[in-house]
Design an enzyme around this catalytic site. Structure first.
Site, PDB file in Angstrom:
ATOM      1  N   CYS A 151       0.826  -1.218   0.000  1.00 51.48           N
ATOM      2  CA  CYS A 151       0.000   0.000   0.000  1.00 51.48           C
ATOM      3  C   CYS A 151       0.860   1.267   0.000  1.00 51.48           C
ATOM      4  O   CYS A 151       0.625   2.191  -0.780  1.00 51.48           O
ATOM      5  CB  CYS A 151      -0.962  -0.025   1.183  1.00 51.48           C
ATOM      6  SG  CYS A 151      -0.216  -0.528   2.733  1.00 51.48           S
TER       7      CYS A 151
HETATM    8  N1  LIG Z   1      -4.104  -4.504   5.130  1.00 53.89           N
HETATM    9  C1  LIG Z   1      -3.647  -3.776   4.127  1.00 53.89           C
HETATM   10  O1  LIG Z   1      -3.895  -2.560   4.031  1.00 53.89           O
HETATM   11  C2  LIG Z   1      -2.802  -4.412   3.060  1.00 53.89           C
HETATM   12  C3  LIG Z   1      -2.433  -3.634   1.961  1.00 53.89           C
HETATM   13  C4  LIG Z   1      -1.646  -4.198   0.948  1.00 53.89           C
HETATM   14  C5  LIG Z   1      -1.218  -5.512   1.077  1.00 53.89           C
HETATM   15  N2  LIG Z   1      -1.572  -6.234   2.161  1.00 53.89           N
HETATM   16  C6  LIG Z   1      -1.079  -7.625   2.253  1.00 53.89           C
HETATM   17  O2  LIG Z   1      -2.193  -8.487   2.040  1.00 53.89           O
HETATM   18  C7  LIG Z   1      -2.030  -9.669   2.826  1.00 53.89           C
HETATM   19  C8  LIG Z   1      -3.266  -9.823   3.727  1.00 53.89           C
HETATM   20  O3  LIG Z   1      -3.299  -8.701   4.579  1.00 53.89           O
HETATM   21  P1  LIG Z   1      -4.510  -8.403   5.568  1.00 53.89           P
HETATM   22  O4  LIG Z   1      -4.219  -7.090   6.170  1.00 53.89           O
HETATM   23  O5  LIG Z   1      -5.799  -8.624   4.872  1.00 53.89           O
HETATM   24  O6  LIG Z   1      -4.268  -9.565   6.652  1.00 53.89           O
HETATM   25  P2  LIG Z   1      -5.220 -10.074   7.823  1.00 53.89           P
HETATM   26  O7  LIG Z   1      -6.332  -9.111   8.049  1.00 53.89           O
HETATM   27  O8  LIG Z   1      -4.333 -10.391   8.963  1.00 53.89           O
HETATM   28  O9  LIG Z   1      -5.821 -11.430   7.220  1.00 53.89           O
HETATM   29  C9  LIG Z   1      -5.006 -12.545   6.917  1.00 53.89           C
HETATM   30  C10 LIG Z   1      -5.871 -13.671   6.385  1.00 53.89           C
HETATM   31  O10 LIG Z   1      -5.039 -14.784   6.044  1.00 53.89           O
HETATM   32  C11 LIG Z   1      -5.586 -15.968   6.645  1.00 53.89           C
HETATM   33  N3  LIG Z   1      -4.471 -16.920   6.865  1.00 53.89           N
HETATM   34  C12 LIG Z   1      -3.356 -16.706   7.589  1.00 53.89           C
HETATM   35  N4  LIG Z   1      -2.514 -17.753   7.444  1.00 53.89           N
HETATM   36  C13 LIG Z   1      -3.130 -18.634   6.616  1.00 53.89           C
HETATM   37  C14 LIG Z   1      -2.789 -19.900   6.088  1.00 53.89           C
HETATM   38  N5  LIG Z   1      -1.622 -20.475   6.383  1.00 53.89           N
HETATM   39  N6  LIG Z   1      -3.671 -20.531   5.263  1.00 53.89           N
HETATM   40  C15 LIG Z   1      -4.857 -19.965   4.955  1.00 53.89           C
HETATM   41  N7  LIG Z   1      -5.249 -18.755   5.437  1.00 53.89           N
HETATM   42  C16 LIG Z   1      -4.389 -18.112   6.252  1.00 53.89           C
HETATM   43  C17 LIG Z   1      -6.240 -15.487   7.895  1.00 53.89           C
HETATM   44  O11 LIG Z   1      -7.173 -16.462   8.289  1.00 53.89           O
HETATM   45  P3  LIG Z   1      -7.645 -16.588   9.821  1.00 53.89           P
HETATM   46  O12 LIG Z   1      -8.428 -15.320  10.085  1.00 53.89           O
HETATM   47  O13 LIG Z   1      -8.462 -17.800   9.802  1.00 53.89           O
HETATM   48  O14 LIG Z   1      -6.371 -16.659  10.618  1.00 53.89           O
HETATM   49  C18 LIG Z   1      -6.905 -14.205   7.379  1.00 53.89           C
HETATM   50  O15 LIG Z   1      -8.060 -14.529   6.649  1.00 53.89           O
HETATM   51  C19 LIG Z   1      -0.737  -9.481   3.631  1.00 53.89           C
HETATM   52  O16 LIG Z   1       0.315 -10.134   2.979  1.00 53.89           O
HETATM   53  C20 LIG Z   1      -0.539  -7.976   3.619  1.00 53.89           C
HETATM   54  O17 LIG Z   1       0.810  -7.594   3.737  1.00 53.89           O
HETATM   55  C21 LIG Z   1      -2.367  -5.724   3.150  1.00 53.89           C
END
Ligand SMILES: NC(=O)c1ccc[n+]([C@@H]2O[C@H](COP(=O)([O-])OP(=O)(O)OC[C@H]3O[C@@H](n4cnc5c(N)ncnc54)[C@H](OP(=O)(O)O)[C@@H]3O)[C@@H](O)[C@H]2O)c1
Length: 341
Positions: A151
């Protein structure tokens, strides 16, 4: 209809993908998965905001299910998970859009340095295209694996690219000061992100050490034809969503503000999601919240030797799920704005 899977559907980016993809005219969400479940659970029972709209179960993630139920798979997972799954998806002929940092850097050694671990699929790095849509549209059209940018990186690269492309930025002349809302850190519990720790607080973290720096360097090097040493200080602010990046570029010659403005307007002509604001307007995070838009404003300072470029995006929109859907649209030959208006 193209069948869509979202792995990590319970996370912030996964939820945002559901929001965009539900209103997409050419796709159907056919698979939702996360890690926490032992058995399938109604998605709208877990998230009542989707009741009446999503009739699917969220399943414990199994790679064979994802391959069976999907044509396009969005991986909204923490770093280091996608790289262990993507080779199997590629072998099965699926389209993959990874929101994590696993495929953003072209070199395995660069990845090891930035993420403090070995890459599990170093050969796959060559096939993945960095998904900053406005800059790499033609490559995205031809690939099956997109590495969706970070982001901070999205806002910073969009802000810097038009001047970097003109090769008038001094080699050590790039400084990024950026602020993010707290959803940028994901949904998992962290003490420093508790309401009581964040409320009424503005804090810097990882000065010049953030994992997005190498991808910013990489993209601007490709775009400007040479290395630019960048300094970057990210901050967390007590709001839910939004990135505000202020990018300072020291120039090798004087450029007046009207000229800069014209260059930015030309560069983003035809890019429906990037708005170059006319002076005296300035970007606001609130105006881009829940959208895939980016607002940019350009100012000249110090007699035209310094450009100050401000950019805002929604970290979950253009910074994650919105841009991921935009990339899917390009990969699948859909209208680039489908599902995103
Ligand atoms: N948040 C942002 O603004 C943003 C922006 C750009 C990029 N990103 C990237 O996008 C990705 C997701 O970010 P997020 O902020 O959405 O994360 P998040 O809210 O922490 O969600 C992570 C998700 O991954 C699932 N998960 C974790 N380990 C897993 C596994 N081994 N197998 C299957 N599912 C698994 C979790 O499931 P459970 O809930 O069941 O644990 C949850 O659904 C990250 O790599 C982050 O760096 C995020």
């Amino acid at each position: 209809m193209v069948r869509i899977g979202i792995v990590g559907a319970t996370g912030y980016s996964g939820q945002e993908l559901v929001r965009y993809l539900l209103r997409h005219p050419h796709v159907q969400i056919s698979y939702l998965a996360s890690r926490r479940l032992e058995k399938p659970v109604s998605f709208s029972k877990m998230f009542p905001e989707w009741s009446g709209k999503v009739h699917l179960q969220c399943r414990p993630f199994k790679i064979q299910d994802a391959i069976r139920y999907c044509d396009v798979i969005f991986l909204a997972l923490p770093h280091a998970v996608a790289m262990s799954l993507t080779p199997a998806f590629v072998k099965a002929g699926k389209y993959v859009i990874d929101l994590s940092g696993d495929y953003r850097l072209k070199s395995a050694s660069g990845f090891a340095k930035a993420y403090q671990m070995r890459h599990a699929d170093p050969k796959g790095l060559a096939n993945a295209v960095y998904g900053l849509t406005e800059l790499y549209r033609e490559q995205i059209r031809k690939t099956k694996v997109v590495a969706n940018p970070g982001c901070y990186s999205t806002a910073s690269i969009l802000a810097a690219a038009p001047l970097v492309k003109r090769r008038i930025v001094e080699p050590a002349g790039l400084i990024i000061d950026a602020k993010s809302g707290v959803t940028g850190a994901g949904k998992s519990l962290k003490e420093e992100l508790l309401f009581t720790e964040m409320n009424e607080e503005l804090r810097a973290y990882k000065p010049n050490d953030h994992q997005h720096m190498p991808e910013i360097d990489q993209a601007l090097r490709q775009w400007g034809g040479r290395s630019l040493r960048c300094a970057f200080v990210p901050h967390l602010v007590p709001m839910n969503r939004g990135i505000f990046a202020t990018v300072y570029l020291r120039l090798t010659r004087r450029v007046n503000e009207k000229q800069m403005q014209r260059w930015y307007e030309e560069f983003y002509k035809g890019s429906g999601f990037v708005r170059v604001l006319p002076a005296p307007s300035l970007p606001k995070t609130g105006r881009v919240a829940y959208t895939n838009d980016c607002e940019i404003a350009v100012r000249a300072a110090q007699g035209g030797r310094l450009a100050i470029v401000m950019a805002t995006i929604d970290n979950l929109g253009k910074g994650a799920a919105g841009q991921a859907v935009q990339n899917m649209n390009v990969m699948m030959g859909f209208d680039e704005e489908a599902g995103l208006q």
